[in-house]
Design a protein around this motif. Structure first.
Motif, PDB file in Angstrom:
ATOM      1  N   VAL A   1      41.815  38.112  39.662  1.00  0.00           N
ATOM      2  CA  VAL A   1      42.494  39.099  39.917  1.00  0.00           C
ATOM      3  C   VAL A   1      43.453  39.610  38.766  1.00  0.00           C
ATOM      4  CG1 VAL A   1      44.466  39.797  41.456  1.00  0.00           C
ATOM      5  CG2 VAL A   1      42.771  38.560  42.174  1.00  0.00           C
ATOM      6  N   LYS A   2      43.226  40.925  38.134  1.00  0.00           N
ATOM      7  CA  LYS A   2      43.831  40.988  37.020  1.00  0.00           C
ATOM      8  C   LYS A   2      44.742  42.463  37.348  1.00  0.00           C
ATOM      9  CE  LYS A   2      43.273  42.458  32.113  1.00  0.00           C
ATOM     10  NZ  LYS A   2      42.135  42.671  31.158  1.00  0.00           N
ATOM     11  N   SER A   3      46.117  42.473  37.147  1.00  0.00           N
ATOM     12  CA  SER A   3      46.981  43.211  37.336  1.00  0.00           C
ATOM     13  C   SER A   3      47.071  44.591  36.107  1.00  0.00           C
ATOM     14  CB  SER A   3      48.473  42.806  37.516  1.00  0.00           C
ATOM     15  OG  SER A   3      48.864  42.201  36.354  1.00  0.00           O
ATOM     16  N   ASP A   4      47.321  45.711  36.516  1.00  0.00           N
ATOM     17  CA  ASP A   4      47.447  46.864  35.534  1.00  0.00           C
ATOM     18  C   ASP A   4      48.336  46.598  34.385  1.00  0.00           C
ATOM     19  OD1 ASP A   4      49.821  47.100  37.027  1.00  0.00           O
ATOM     20  OD2 ASP A   4      49.267  48.865  37.706  1.00  0.00           O
ATOM     21  N   ASP A   5      49.134  45.540  34.286  1.00  0.00           N
ATOM     22  CA  ASP A   5      49.901  45.187  33.127  1.00  0.00           C
ATOM     23  C   ASP A   5      49.327  44.129  32.242  1.00  0.00           C
ATOM     24  OD1 ASP A   5      50.304  42.938  34.730  1.00  0.00           O
ATOM     25  OD2 ASP A   5      52.344  42.707  34.557  1.00  0.00           O
ATOM     26  N   GLY A   6      47.876  43.654  32.707  1.00  0.00           N
ATOM     27  CA  GLY A   6      47.148  42.825  31.746  1.00  0.00           C
ATOM     28  C   GLY A   6      47.304  41.390  32.068  1.00  0.00           C
ATOM     29  N   LEU A   7      48.200  41.059  33.051  1.00  0.00           N
ATOM     30  CA  LEU A   7      48.345  39.894  33.567  1.00  0.00           C
ATOM     31  C   LEU A   7      47.168  39.329  34.721  1.00  0.00           C
ATOM     32  CD1 LEU A   7      49.880  37.152  33.746  1.00  0.00           C
ATOM     33  CD2 LEU A   7      50.981  38.101  35.847  1.00  0.00           C
ATOM     34  N   GLU A   8      46.421  38.094  34.122  1.00  0.00           N
ATOM     35  CA  GLU A   8      45.314  37.744  35.008  1.00  0.00           C
ATOM     36  C   GLU A   8      45.348  36.280  35.547  1.00  0.00           C
ATOM     37  OE1 GLU A   8      40.581  38.707  34.501  1.00  0.00           O
ATOM     38  OE2 GLU A   8      41.131  36.869  33.280  1.00  0.00           O
ATOM     39  N   VAL A   9      45.025  36.260  37.067  1.00  0.00           N
ATOM     40  CA  VAL A   9      45.284  34.935  37.688  1.00  0.00           C
ATOM     41  C   VAL A   9      43.668  34.577  38.329  1.00  0.00           C
ATOM     42  CG1 VAL A   9      47.600  34.919  37.852  1.00  0.00           C
ATOM     43  CG2 VAL A   9      46.124  35.980  39.544  1.00  0.00           C
ATOM     44  N   HIS A  10      43.422  33.640  38.674  1.00  0.00           N
ATOM     45  CA  HIS A  10      41.948  33.211  39.475  1.00  0.00           C
ATOM     46  C   HIS A  10      42.259  32.120  40.487  1.00  0.00           C
ATOM     47  CE1 HIS A  10      41.922  29.934  36.122  1.00  0.00           C
ATOM     48  NE2 HIS A  10      40.980  29.599  36.931  1.00  0.00           N
TER      49      HIS A  10
ATOM     50  N   GLU B   1      52.951  41.917  43.477  1.00  0.00           N
ATOM     51  CA  GLU B   1      54.157  42.796  43.309  1.00  0.00           C
ATOM     52  C   GLU B   1      53.598  44.053  43.705  1.00  0.00           C
ATOM     53  OE1 GLU B   1      56.361  42.264  39.750  1.00  0.00           O
ATOM     54  OE2 GLU B   1      55.153  40.698  39.058  1.00  0.00           O
ATOM     55  N   CYS B   2      55.126  44.485  44.267  1.00  0.00           N
ATOM     56  CA  CYS B   2      54.800  46.105  44.911  1.00  0.00           C
ATOM     57  C   CYS B   2      54.744  47.108  43.862  1.00  0.00           C
ATOM     58  CB  CYS B   2      56.256  46.373  45.665  1.00  0.00           C
ATOM     59  SG  CYS B   2      56.428  45.374  47.018  1.00  0.00           S
ATOM     60  N   GLY B   3      53.679  48.115  44.169  1.00  0.00           N
ATOM     61  CA  GLY B   3      53.706  49.078  43.144  1.00  0.00           C
ATOM     62  C   GLY B   3      52.690  48.827  42.056  1.00  0.00           C
ATOM     63  N   PHE B   4      51.963  47.778  42.316  1.00  0.00           N
ATOM     64  CA  PHE B   4      50.971  47.225  40.935  1.00  0.00           C
ATOM     65  C   PHE B   4      49.526  47.623  41.472  1.00  0.00           C
ATOM     66  CE2 PHE B   4      54.512  45.292  39.109  1.00  0.00           C
ATOM     67  CZ  PHE B   4      54.164  45.292  37.769  1.00  0.00           C
ATOM     68  N   THR B   5      48.657  47.898  40.491  1.00  0.00           N
ATOM     69  CA  THR B   5      47.319  48.100  40.715  1.00  0.00           C
ATOM     70  C   THR B   5      46.458  46.770  40.268  1.00  0.00           C
ATOM     71  OG1 THR B   5      47.090  50.522  40.650  1.00  0.00           O
ATOM     72  CG2 THR B   5      45.099  49.466  40.516  1.00  0.00           C
ATOM     73  N   TYR B   6      45.667  46.178  41.230  1.00  0.00           N
ATOM     74  CA  TYR B   6      45.209  44.860  40.972  1.00  0.00           C
ATOM     75  C   TYR B   6      43.583  45.213  40.898  1.00  0.00           C
ATOM     76  CZ  TYR B   6      49.544  42.547  41.630  1.00  0.00           C
ATOM     77  OH  TYR B   6      50.680  42.108  41.437  1.00  0.00           O
ATOM     78  N   PHE B   7      42.972  44.790  40.097  1.00  0.00           N
ATOM     79  CA  PHE B   7      41.350  44.683  39.801  1.00  0.00           C
ATOM     80  C   PHE B   7      40.765  43.187  39.951  1.00  0.00           C
ATOM     81  CE2 PHE B   7      43.262  47.783  36.964  1.00  0.00           C
ATOM     82  CZ  PHE B   7      42.618  48.958  37.400  1.00  0.00           C
TER      83      PHE B   7
ATOM     84  N   PHE C   1      36.812  45.410  42.459  1.00  0.00           N
ATOM     85  CA  PHE C   1      37.561  46.199  43.467  1.00  0.00           C
ATOM     86  C   PHE C   1      39.016  46.499  42.879  1.00  0.00           C
ATOM     87  CE2 PHE C   1      34.380  43.999  45.688  1.00  0.00           C
ATOM     88  CZ  PHE C   1      33.891  44.871  46.661  1.00  0.00           C
ATOM     89  N   ASN C   2      39.399  47.583  43.127  1.00  0.00           N
ATOM     90  CA  ASN C   2      40.918  47.867  42.587  1.00  0.00           C
ATOM     91  C   ASN C   2      41.933  48.257  44.108  1.00  0.00           C
ATOM     92  OD1 ASN C   2      41.427  51.014  42.997  1.00  0.00           O
ATOM     93  ND2 ASN C   2      39.584  50.782  41.698  1.00  0.00           N
ATOM     94  N   TYR C   3      42.900  47.442  44.003  1.00  0.00           N
ATOM     95  CA  TYR C   3      43.768  47.714  45.158  1.00  0.00           C
ATOM     96  C   TYR C   3      45.270  47.655  44.802  1.00  0.00           C
ATOM     97  CZ  TYR C   3      46.123  46.466  49.448  1.00  0.00           C
ATOM     98  OH  TYR C   3      46.604  46.462  50.850  1.00  0.00           O
ATOM     99  N   THR C   4      45.794  48.889  45.057  1.00  0.00           N
ATOM    100  CA  THR C   4      47.187  49.187  44.727  1.00  0.00           C
ATOM    101  C   THR C   4      48.150  48.539  45.740  1.00  0.00           C
ATOM    102  OG1 THR C   4      46.571  50.899  43.302  1.00  0.00           O
ATOM    103  CG2 THR C   4      48.795  50.812  43.844  1.00  0.00           C
ATOM    104  N   THR C   5      48.960  47.745  45.574  1.00  0.00           N
ATOM    105  CA  THR C   5      50.014  47.432  46.585  1.00  0.00           C
ATOM    106  C   THR C   5      50.978  48.497  46.943  1.00  0.00           C
ATOM    107  OG1 THR C   5      51.384  46.480  44.999  1.00  0.00           O
ATOM    108  CG2 THR C   5      49.848  45.052  45.794  1.00  0.00           C
ATOM    109  N   GLY C   6      51.562  48.385  48.065  1.00  0.00           N
ATOM    110  CA  GLY C   6      52.817  49.374  48.423  1.00  0.00           C
ATOM    111  C   GLY C   6      54.051  49.204  47.480  1.00  0.00           C
ATOM    112  N   LYS C   7      54.804  50.487  47.732  1.00  0.00           N
ATOM    113  CA  LYS C   7      56.099  50.423  46.805  1.00  0.00           C
ATOM    114  C   LYS C   7      57.109  49.802  47.692  1.00  0.00           C
ATOM    115  CE  LYS C   7      54.756  54.295  43.805  1.00  0.00           C
ATOM    116  NZ  LYS C   7      55.160  55.556  43.309  1.00  0.00           N
ATOM    117  N   LEU C   8      58.077  49.378  47.049  1.00  0.00           N
ATOM    118  CA  LEU C   8      59.484  48.958  47.747  1.00  0.00           C
ATOM    119  C   LEU C   8      59.818  49.985  48.719  1.00  0.00           C
ATOM    120  CD1 LEU C   8      61.385  46.940  45.023  1.00  0.00           C
ATOM    121  CD2 LEU C   8      60.233  45.952  47.148  1.00  0.00           C
TER     122      LEU C   8
END
Length: 253
Positions: free
Chosen positions: A183-192, A205-211, A229-236
């Motif tokens: 899972v990689k967020s649009d700010d470049g942070l990646e976890v697995h 986190e809210c309002g981020f797009t994850y790949f 897949f890309n998924y955008t979380t909801g905003k606050l």
């Protein structure tokens, strides 16, 4: 008129023993010959007076032995297998066969190695090799089992429940020993996440797009890349944002 025949057979290079048989038939079988070896055969007839006729000579090679020392190397990225063996005496050509429940792949060569391409992911193959020459084919070797990499997991679903938590699920695949979700967020942070199950959970986190991508693994390696897949979380929520701002203003005062 011929009433009997005399037949002899020996290695064409003159080495070894000579087999000789007399018969009244017009065919004769010699056993215990060496595989893949060129033999010289001589035959002549006898008449009723015991006088031999002119002999007839021909050369005949026996079929080869099955190849030995079969080695199979699997290229997981290209989905192909390199098969090698020890050359066998008297063989002109070799045939490599890769059999699965649904397909048969064949490679022909005059060398002592061959590459079988277009293997399928998530499939177990039985690989065997036979040698051949102008006399026929050997028996096939004992089959070597080859398991390819698993196919990419499918039916991937992504849920955000509750906010701040992503749940990623997928279907089980054949020959998959375990799974890794990236899972990689649009700010470049990646976890697995590594798991032998079919679901992983992540903080978000809210309002981020994850790949998001899911791979299956086994001893052969990593599955091919499936869909990303890309998924955008909801905003606050607006009321929550206003509450945070009020708290910040109060703290500043």
């Amino acid at each position: 008129m011929a009433i009997a025949f005399s037949v002899s057979i020996m290695r064409a290079n003159g080495l070894g023993r000579i087999w000789k048989e007399n018969t009244t038939n017009t065919s004769l079988t010699f056993s215990s010959l060496e595989a893949g070896t060129l033999y010289t055969i001589k035959a002549y007839a006898w008449n009723a007076n015991g006088t031999p006729g002119d002999d007839s000579t021909c050369n005949q090679r026996t079929s080869p032995r099955a190849p030995a020392n079969i080695q199979v190397s699997f290229d997981s990225g290209a989905l192909r297998a390199s098969v090698s063996w020890t050359p066998t005496e008297g063989a002109f050509n070799y045939t490599v066969m890769a059999l699965s429940d649904s397909s048969e792949l064949i490679c022909h060569t005059s060398l002592s190695a061959c590459t079988i391409s277009s293997l399928q992911c998530g499939t177990e193959y039985l690989i065997s090799v036979l040698a051949s020459n102008d006399a026929g084919s050997s028996k096939s070797t004992s089959a070597e089992a080859l398991k390819t990499v698993a196919c990419a997991p499918g039916r991937v679903t992504i849920r955000e429940d509750p906010p701040g938590h992503l749940s990623v699920a997928w279907s089980n695949v054949d020959l998959g020993d375990y799974y890794v979700v990236f899972v990689k967020s649009d700010d470049g942070l990646e976890v697995h996440c590594n798991t032998s199950l079919t679901q992983c959970n992540f903080l978000s986190e809210c309002g981020f797009t994850y790949f998001i991508s899911v791979f299956a693994y086994n001893k052969a390696g990593q599955s091919p890349l499936g869909d990303v897949f890309n998924y955008t979380t909801g905003k606050l929520p607006l009321m929550l944002v206003k509450g945070v701002l009020r708290s910040l203003k109060s703290a500043a005062a």
